[in-house]
Motif scaffolding. Sequence first.
Motif, PDB file in Angstrom:
ATOM      1  N   GLU A  36     -10.011 104.648  95.465  1.00 29.48           N
ATOM      2  CA  GLU A  36      -9.666 106.004  95.882  1.00 29.48           C
ATOM      3  C   GLU A  36     -10.535 106.450  97.059  1.00 29.48           C
ATOM      4  OE1 GLU A  36      -8.916 110.332  93.787  1.00 29.48           O
ATOM      5  OE2 GLU A  36      -9.311 108.583  92.526  1.00 29.48           O
ATOM      6  N   ILE A  37     -11.807 106.106  97.029  1.00 25.62           N
ATOM      7  CA  ILE A  37     -12.709 106.455  98.135  1.00 25.62           C
ATOM      8  C   ILE A  37     -12.249 105.782  99.417  1.00 25.62           C
ATOM      9  CG2 ILE A  37     -15.036 106.054  99.041  1.00 25.62           C
ATOM     10  CD1 ILE A  37     -16.074 106.583  96.183  1.00 25.62           C
ATOM     11  N   LYS A  38     -11.892 104.502  99.345  1.00 25.10           N
ATOM     12  CA  LYS A  38     -11.422 103.799 100.553  1.00 25.10           C
ATOM     13  C   LYS A  38     -10.211 104.494 101.157  1.00 25.10           C
ATOM     14  CE  LYS A  38     -10.743  99.612  99.124  1.00 25.10           C
ATOM     15  NZ  LYS A  38     -10.524  98.155  98.997  1.00 25.10           N
ATOM     16  N   GLY A  39      -9.297 104.910 100.296  1.00 23.65           N
ATOM     17  CA  GLY A  39      -8.086 105.577 100.787  1.00 23.65           C
ATOM     18  C   GLY A  39      -8.379 106.909 101.450  1.00 23.65           C
ATOM     19  N   PHE A  47     -10.269 104.730 116.125  1.00 19.93           N
ATOM     20  CA  PHE A  47      -9.204 103.774 116.446  1.00 19.93           C
ATOM     21  C   PHE A  47      -9.448 102.411 115.803  1.00 19.93           C
ATOM     22  CE2 PHE A  47      -7.409 100.542 119.329  1.00 19.93           C
ATOM     23  CZ  PHE A  47      -6.072 100.859 119.172  1.00 19.93           C
ATOM     24  N   THR A  48     -10.695 101.943 115.796  1.00 18.08           N
ATOM     25  CA  THR A  48     -10.991 100.607 115.283  1.00 18.08           C
ATOM     26  C   THR A  48     -11.370 100.593 113.813  1.00 18.08           C
ATOM     27  OG1 THR A  48     -13.326 100.762 115.844  1.00 18.08           O
ATOM     28  CG2 THR A  48     -11.842  99.884 117.535  1.00 18.08           C
ATOM     29  N   GLY A  49     -11.874 101.683 113.301  1.00 14.72           N
ATOM     30  CA  GLY A  49     -12.338 101.720 111.927  1.00 14.72           C
ATOM     31  C   GLY A  49     -13.792 101.336 111.761  1.00 14.72           C
ATOM     32  N   ARG A  50     -14.441 101.003 112.861  1.00 11.16           N
ATOM     33  CA  ARG A  50     -15.844 100.595 112.784  1.00 11.16           C
ATOM     34  C   ARG A  50     -16.758 101.729 112.322  1.00 11.16           C
ATOM     35  NH1 ARG A  50     -14.079  97.136 116.696  1.00 11.16           N
ATOM     36  NH2 ARG A  50     -14.688  94.981 116.334  1.00 11.16           N
ATOM     37  N   ASN A  51     -16.368 102.968 112.574  1.00 12.30           N
ATOM     38  CA  ASN A  51     -17.206 104.087 112.147  1.00 12.30           C
ATOM     39  C   ASN A  51     -17.250 104.220 110.627  1.00 12.30           C
ATOM     40  OD1 ASN A  51     -14.460 105.007 112.059  1.00 12.30           O
ATOM     41  ND2 ASN A  51     -15.207 107.102 112.030  1.00 12.30           N
ATOM     42  N   LEU A  52     -16.309 103.598 109.933  1.00 15.07           N
ATOM     43  CA  LEU A  52     -16.261 103.706 108.479  1.00 15.07           C
ATOM     44  C   LEU A  52     -17.195 102.730 107.770  1.00 15.07           C
ATOM     45  CD1 LEU A  52     -12.446 104.067 107.808  1.00 15.07           C
ATOM     46  CD2 LEU A  52     -14.169 105.846 108.083  1.00 15.07           C
ATOM     47  N   ILE A  53     -17.591 101.667 108.434  1.00 17.91           N
ATOM     48  CA  ILE A  53     -18.383 100.618 107.780  1.00 17.91           C
ATOM     49  C   ILE A  53     -19.676 101.174 107.178  1.00 17.91           C
ATOM     50  CG2 ILE A  53     -19.546  98.401 108.104  1.00 17.91           C
ATOM     51  CD1 ILE A  53     -16.416  98.309 108.102  1.00 17.91           C
ATOM     52  N   PRO A  54     -20.503 101.925 107.931  1.00 21.19           N
ATOM     53  CA  PRO A  54     -21.724 102.446 107.301  1.00 21.19           C
ATOM     54  C   PRO A  54     -21.435 103.482 106.207  1.00 21.19           C
ATOM     55  CG  PRO A  54     -21.653 103.023 109.649  1.00 21.19           C
ATOM     56  CD  PRO A  54     -20.451 102.204 109.346  1.00 21.19           C
ATOM     57  N   ILE A  55     -20.370 104.256 106.369  1.00 21.11           N
ATOM     58  CA  ILE A  55     -20.011 105.251 105.364  1.00 21.11           C
ATOM     59  C   ILE A  55     -19.616 104.557 104.062  1.00 21.11           C
ATOM     60  CG2 ILE A  55     -18.320 107.043 104.772  1.00 21.11           C
ATOM     61  CD1 ILE A  55     -18.210 107.689 107.804  1.00 21.11           C
ATOM     62  N   LEU A  56     -18.760 103.549 104.170  1.00 21.10           N
ATOM     63  CA  LEU A  56     -18.320 102.831 102.981  1.00 21.10           C
ATOM     64  C   LEU A  56     -19.447 102.033 102.342  1.00 21.10           C
ATOM     65  CD1 LEU A  56     -14.796 101.695 104.191  1.00 21.10           C
ATOM     66  CD2 LEU A  56     -15.323 103.393 102.430  1.00 21.10           C
ATOM     67  N   PRO A  82     -11.566 113.567  97.088  1.00 27.56           N
ATOM     68  CA  PRO A  82     -11.284 113.862  98.507  1.00 27.56           C
ATOM     69  C   PRO A  82     -12.368 114.724  99.147  1.00 27.56           C
ATOM     70  CG  PRO A  82      -9.293 114.127  97.206  1.00 27.56           C
ATOM     71  CD  PRO A  82     -10.418 113.914  96.240  1.00 27.56           C
ATOM     72  N   GLY A  83     -12.893 115.689  98.438  1.00 31.11           N
ATOM     73  CA  GLY A  83     -13.969 116.512  98.968  1.00 31.11           C
ATOM     74  C   GLY A  83     -15.244 115.713  99.168  1.00 31.11           C
ATOM     75  N   CYS A  85     -15.347 112.547  99.845  1.00 30.48           N
ATOM     76  CA  CYS A  85     -15.110 111.694 101.013  1.00 30.48           C
ATOM     77  C   CYS A  85     -15.214 112.489 102.311  1.00 30.48           C
ATOM     78  CB  CYS A  85     -13.752 111.017 100.914  1.00 30.48           C
ATOM     79  SG  CYS A  85     -13.672 109.846  99.540  1.00 30.48           S
ATOM     80  N   ALA A  86     -14.732 113.725 102.310  1.00 32.09           N
ATOM     81  CA  ALA A  86     -14.847 114.571 103.496  1.00 32.09           C
ATOM     82  C   ALA A  86     -16.310 114.836 103.800  1.00 32.09           C
ATOM     83  CB  ALA A  86     -14.098 115.883 103.291  1.00 32.09           C
ATOM     84  N   ALA A  87     -17.103 115.061 102.764  1.00 29.63           N
ATOM     85  CA  ALA A  87     -18.532 115.277 102.973  1.00 29.63           C
ATOM     86  C   ALA A  87     -19.200 114.010 103.499  1.00 29.63           C
ATOM     87  CB  ALA A  87     -19.192 115.721 101.673  1.00 29.63           C
ATOM     88  N   LEU A  88     -18.784 112.852 103.009  1.00 30.41           N
ATOM     89  CA  LEU A  88     -19.328 111.590 103.509  1.00 30.41           C
ATOM     90  C   LEU A  88     -18.990 111.383 104.980  1.00 30.41           C
ATOM     91  CD1 LEU A  88     -18.631 108.845 100.821  1.00 30.41           C
ATOM     92  CD2 LEU A  88     -20.834 109.699 101.580  1.00 30.41           C
ATOM     93  N   ALA A  89     -17.796 111.765 105.355  1.00 28.58           N
ATOM     94  CA  ALA A  89     -17.325 111.515 106.712  1.00 28.58           C
ATOM     95  C   ALA A  89     -17.938 112.458 107.733  1.00 28.58           C
ATOM     96  CB  ALA A  89     -15.813 111.615 106.767  1.00 28.58           C
ATOM     97  N   GLY A  90     -18.671 113.439 107.303  1.00 27.51           N
ATOM     98  CA  GLY A  90     -19.321 114.312 108.276  1.00 27.51           C
ATOM     99  C   GLY A  90     -19.530 115.697 107.746  1.00 27.51           C
ATOM    100  N   GLU A  91     -18.464 116.373 107.501  1.00 27.96           N
ATOM    101  CA  GLU A  91     -18.560 117.727 106.989  1.00 27.96           C
ATOM    102  C   GLU A  91     -17.323 118.026 106.179  1.00 27.96           C
ATOM    103  OE1 GLU A  91     -17.206 120.502 110.502  1.00 27.96           O
ATOM    104  OE2 GLU A  91     -18.784 119.151 111.143  1.00 27.96           O
ATOM    105  N   ALA A  92     -17.409 119.017 105.337  1.00 28.78           N
ATOM    106  CA  ALA A  92     -16.304 119.326 104.435  1.00 28.78           C
ATOM    107  C   ALA A  92     -15.024 119.635 105.195  1.00 28.78           C
ATOM    108  CB  ALA A  92     -16.665 120.493 103.529  1.00 28.78           C
ATOM    109  N   GLY A  93     -15.143 120.194 106.372  1.00 27.66           N
ATOM    110  CA  GLY A  93     -13.965 120.496 107.175  1.00 27.66           C
ATOM    111  C   GLY A  93     -13.735 119.463 108.256  1.00 27.66           C
ATOM    112  N   GLY A  94     -14.211 118.245 108.044  1.00 24.39           N
ATOM    113  CA  GLY A  94     -14.097 117.202 109.062  1.00 24.39           C
ATOM    114  C   GLY A  94     -12.655 116.938 109.449  1.00 24.39           C
TER     115      GLY A  94
END
Length: 118
Positions: A36-39, A47-56, A82-83, A85-94
Motif C-alpha cells: 500500500e505504501i508503494k502505491g 519522471f524517473t522515479g529516482r526521488n522515491l528510492i530514499p523515501i521507500l 495515504p496521509g 505517505c504524503a508526509a513521507l513525500a514532503g508535506e501533507a499537502g504535497g
Amino acid sequence: MNFWETITGSDITRDWKAFDARAATLPADYRAAWEEIKGHVSLYSDFTGRNLIPILDGALGLLEETAAEGQSVGEVLGDDIPGFCAALAGEAGGRSYRDRWREQLNRNVARKLGRLGG
C-alpha cells in the motif's frame, strides 16, 4: 551510477528488487502495508522515479525495525496510510504528478483560449 544505468534505469530495477527481497521477510500484515505504501508514494514520483528510492528505503527500514520490535502495523502507521505517505513525500499537502499535469494542462488551455479569444 554510471551513464548506462541512468539511461536504462537498471539502478532503479536493482533497488526495487532489493526492496522486494527485504519486504518478503516481513510478516504478512507488514507486507500488505508495504504494498500500500508503494502505491501511495508512487503518486509523488518525478519522471524517473529516482526521488522515491530514499523515501521507500526509509519506509521499509521503519517497517523492518518495528516488526522486529513486535509492534503492530496500526501502532506504527496509524489508520491513514495515504496521509503517512504524503508526509513521507514532503508535506501533507504535497503535490502529486496528477496535480502537476493538471496545472500544466490548465495553463496550456488558458494560453490557447487567450490566443483564440484575443
